[in-house]
Design a protein around this motif. Sequence first.
Motif, PDB file in Angstrom:
ATOM      1  N   ASP A   1     -16.313  56.645 -14.202  1.00 42.38           N
ATOM      2  CA  ASP A   1     -16.801  56.502 -15.570  1.00 42.38           C
ATOM      3  C   ASP A   1     -18.078  55.672 -15.578  1.00 42.38           C
ATOM      4  N   VAL A   2     -19.148  56.262 -16.044  1.00 48.03           N
ATOM      5  CA  VAL A   2     -20.434  55.565 -16.108  1.00 48.03           C
ATOM      6  C   VAL A   2     -20.330  54.333 -17.011  1.00 48.03           C
ATOM      7  N   ASP A   3     -19.465  54.386 -18.028  1.00 46.14           N
ATOM      8  CA  ASP A   3     -19.275  53.230 -18.897  1.00 46.14           C
ATOM      9  C   ASP A   3     -18.639  52.068 -18.144  1.00 46.14           C
ATOM     10  N   ASP A   4     -17.722  52.370 -17.240  1.00 44.35           N
ATOM     11  CA  ASP A   4     -17.136  51.307 -16.406  1.00 44.35           C
ATOM     12  C   ASP A   4     -18.211  50.652 -15.549  1.00 44.35           C
ATOM     13  N   ILE A   5     -19.123  51.455 -15.034  1.00 43.61           N
ATOM     14  CA  ILE A   5     -20.210  50.903 -14.225  1.00 43.61           C
ATOM     15  C   ILE A   5     -21.067  49.968 -15.080  1.00 43.61           C
ATOM     16  N   LEU A   6     -21.380  50.377 -16.291  1.00 48.42           N
ATOM     17  CA  LEU A   6     -22.164  49.532 -17.197  1.00 48.42           C
ATOM     18  C   LEU A   6     -21.428  48.223 -17.515  1.00 48.42           C
ATOM     19  N   LEU A   7     -20.138  48.321 -17.839  1.00 45.81           N
ATOM     20  CA  LEU A   7     -19.357  47.132 -18.186  1.00 45.81           C
ATOM     21  C   LEU A   7     -19.165  46.214 -16.978  1.00 45.81           C
ATOM     22  N   ASN A   8     -18.909  46.803 -15.809  1.00 47.62           N
ATOM     23  CA  ASN A   8     -18.758  46.000 -14.588  1.00 47.62           C
ATOM     24  C   ASN A   8     -20.057  45.271 -14.260  1.00 47.62           C
ATOM     25  N   THR A   9     -21.174  45.961 -14.391  1.00 44.59           N
ATOM     26  CA  THR A   9     -22.476  45.354 -14.118  1.00 44.59           C
ATOM     27  C   THR A   9     -22.745  44.214 -15.099  1.00 44.59           C
ATOM     28  N   LEU A  10     -22.397  44.421 -16.354  1.00 45.93           N
ATOM     29  CA  LEU A  10     -22.517  43.355 -17.347  1.00 45.93           C
ATOM     30  C   LEU A  10     -21.670  42.144 -16.946  1.00 45.93           C
ATOM     31  N   GLY A  11     -20.456  42.401 -16.442  1.00 48.94           N
ATOM     32  CA  GLY A  11     -19.598  41.315 -15.975  1.00 48.94           C
ATOM     33  C   GLY A  11     -20.219  40.546 -14.825  1.00 48.94           C
ATOM     34  N   GLY A  12     -20.821  41.255 -13.882  1.00 46.90           N
ATOM     35  CA  GLY A  12     -21.503  40.594 -12.772  1.00 46.90           C
ATOM     36  C   GLY A  12     -22.646  39.714 -13.255  1.00 46.90           C
ATOM     37  N   ILE A  13     -23.385  40.206 -14.236  1.00 46.69           N
ATOM     38  CA  ILE A  13     -24.500  39.437 -14.799  1.00 46.69           C
ATOM     39  C   ILE A  13     -23.975  38.193 -15.520  1.00 46.69           C
ATOM     40  N   LEU A  14     -22.906  38.339 -16.288  1.00 47.36           N
ATOM     41  CA  LEU A  14     -22.317  37.176 -16.969  1.00 47.36           C
ATOM     42  C   LEU A  14     -21.837  36.142 -15.956  1.00 47.36           C
ATOM     43  N   GLY A  15     -21.229  36.621 -14.871  1.00 46.64           N
ATOM     44  CA  GLY A  15     -20.804  35.713 -13.811  1.00 46.64           C
ATOM     45  C   GLY A  15     -21.981  34.957 -13.220  1.00 46.64           C
ATOM     46  N   TYR A  16     -23.081  35.659 -13.002  1.00 51.19           N
ATOM     47  CA  TYR A  16     -24.284  35.017 -12.474  1.00 51.19           C
ATOM     48  C   TYR A  16     -24.813  33.961 -13.445  1.00 51.19           C
ATOM     49  N   LEU A  17     -24.797  34.268 -14.734  1.00 55.23           N
ATOM     50  CA  LEU A  17     -25.248  33.291 -15.729  1.00 55.23           C
ATOM     51  C   LEU A  17     -24.354  32.053 -15.720  1.00 55.23           C
ATOM     52  N   ILE A  18     -23.061  32.239 -15.523  1.00 59.05           N
ATOM     53  CA  ILE A  18     -22.141  31.109 -15.392  1.00 59.05           C
ATOM     54  C   ILE A  18     -22.515  30.279 -14.166  1.00 59.05           C
ATOM     55  N   PHE A  19     -22.815  30.958 -13.055  1.00 55.00           N
ATOM     56  CA  PHE A  19     -23.252  30.251 -11.844  1.00 55.00           C
ATOM     57  C   PHE A  19     -24.508  29.424 -12.127  1.00 55.00           C
ATOM     58  N   VAL A  20     -25.492  30.028 -12.781  1.00 56.20           N
ATOM     59  CA  VAL A  20     -26.759  29.341 -13.069  1.00 56.20           C
ATOM     60  C   VAL A  20     -26.512  28.107 -13.938  1.00 56.20           C
ATOM     61  N   ILE A  21     -25.709  28.242 -14.972  1.00 55.77           N
ATOM     62  CA  ILE A  21     -25.414  27.110 -15.863  1.00 55.77           C
ATOM     63  C   ILE A  21     -24.697  25.999 -15.092  1.00 55.77           C
ATOM     64  N   CYS A  22     -23.670  26.363 -14.324  1.00 62.29           N
ATOM     65  CA  CYS A  22     -22.931  25.355 -13.542  1.00 62.29           C
ATOM     66  C   CYS A  22     -23.832  24.689 -12.506  1.00 62.29           C
ATOM     67  N   ASN A  23     -24.705  25.449 -11.894  1.00 63.79           N
ATOM     68  CA  ASN A  23     -25.622  24.900 -10.891  1.00 63.79           C
ATOM     69  C   ASN A  23     -26.595  23.907 -11.528  1.00 63.79           C
ATOM     70  N   ARG A  24     -27.087  24.237 -12.716  1.00 62.92           N
ATOM     71  CA  ARG A  24     -27.995  23.314 -13.419  1.00 62.92           C
ATOM     72  C   ARG A  24     -27.272  22.028 -13.809  1.00 62.92           C
ATOM     73  N   ILE A  25     -26.062  22.147 -14.291  1.00 66.18           N
ATOM     74  CA  ILE A  25     -25.268  20.962 -14.651  1.00 66.18           C
ATOM     75  C   ILE A  25     -25.034  20.106 -13.419  1.00 66.18           C
ATOM     76  N   ARG A  26     -24.683  20.740 -12.303  1.00 63.23           N
ATOM     77  CA  ARG A  26     -24.437  20.018 -11.052  1.00 63.23           C
ATOM     78  C   ARG A  26     -25.697  19.275 -10.598  1.00 63.23           C
ATOM     79  N   ARG A  27     -26.831  19.928 -10.684  1.00 62.72           N
ATOM     80  CA  ARG A  27     -28.087  19.301 -10.255  1.00 62.72           C
ATOM     81  C   ARG A  27     -28.468  18.116 -11.135  1.00 62.72           C
ATOM     82  N   ARG A  28     -28.249  18.235 -12.436  1.00 64.32           N
ATOM     83  CA  ARG A  28     -28.561  17.133 -13.350  1.00 64.32           C
ATOM     84  C   ARG A  28     -27.634  15.949 -13.117  1.00 64.32           C
ATOM     85  N   LYS A  29     -26.376  16.260 -12.874  1.00 67.83           N
ATOM     86  CA  LYS A  29     -25.377  15.202 -12.756  1.00 67.83           C
ATOM     87  C   LYS A  29     -25.378  14.539 -11.386  1.00 67.83           C
ATOM     88  N   PHE A  30     -25.576  15.343 -10.326  1.00 67.58           N
ATOM     89  CA  PHE A  30     -25.449  14.821  -8.974  1.00 67.58           C
ATOM     90  C   PHE A  30     -26.758  14.813  -8.200  1.00 67.58           C
TER      91      PHE A  30
END
Length: 153
Positions: free
Chosen positions: A123-152
Amino acid sequence: MKAETKNKIRIVGLLLFILYLVALFYFLFFAESYGRVMEERSYSYNLEPFKEINRFWVHRETLGIRAVLLNLVGNVLGFVPFGAILPVINSQSRSFFKILLLSFEFSFIVEGIQLVFKVGSFDVDDILLNTLGGILGYLIFVICNRIRRRKFG
């Protein structure tokens, strides 16, 4: 951050990523509660973007909230760990476009396997939704990494 600490984080990340892949593999190919049974089925596929997303949304009352959440939200959430953990274990995967491409490729492979083995559907829609999930995960990584750098530092 010390090199020893970075190495420990990568090892824990790798173990979590392997655990995630095993769980994902189970849910996508073997979980009977999600309709993944090895029986004689015909090939099932959707190549029209947003067709299934729209169908689930339009018929949400008939299908039930569980089915809608499993399909739409589940496909997104299922790939969040992919985008969040991969940059931790592989520093070359620390770009938005790299995660976008890797999430798309991995989802495409998963959908192809489902088609070939007639477990679920391609399902091409599953591919779109899965890719969106990967991008959201990456954004979570970026936010956590920035918090870690500021704090530590």
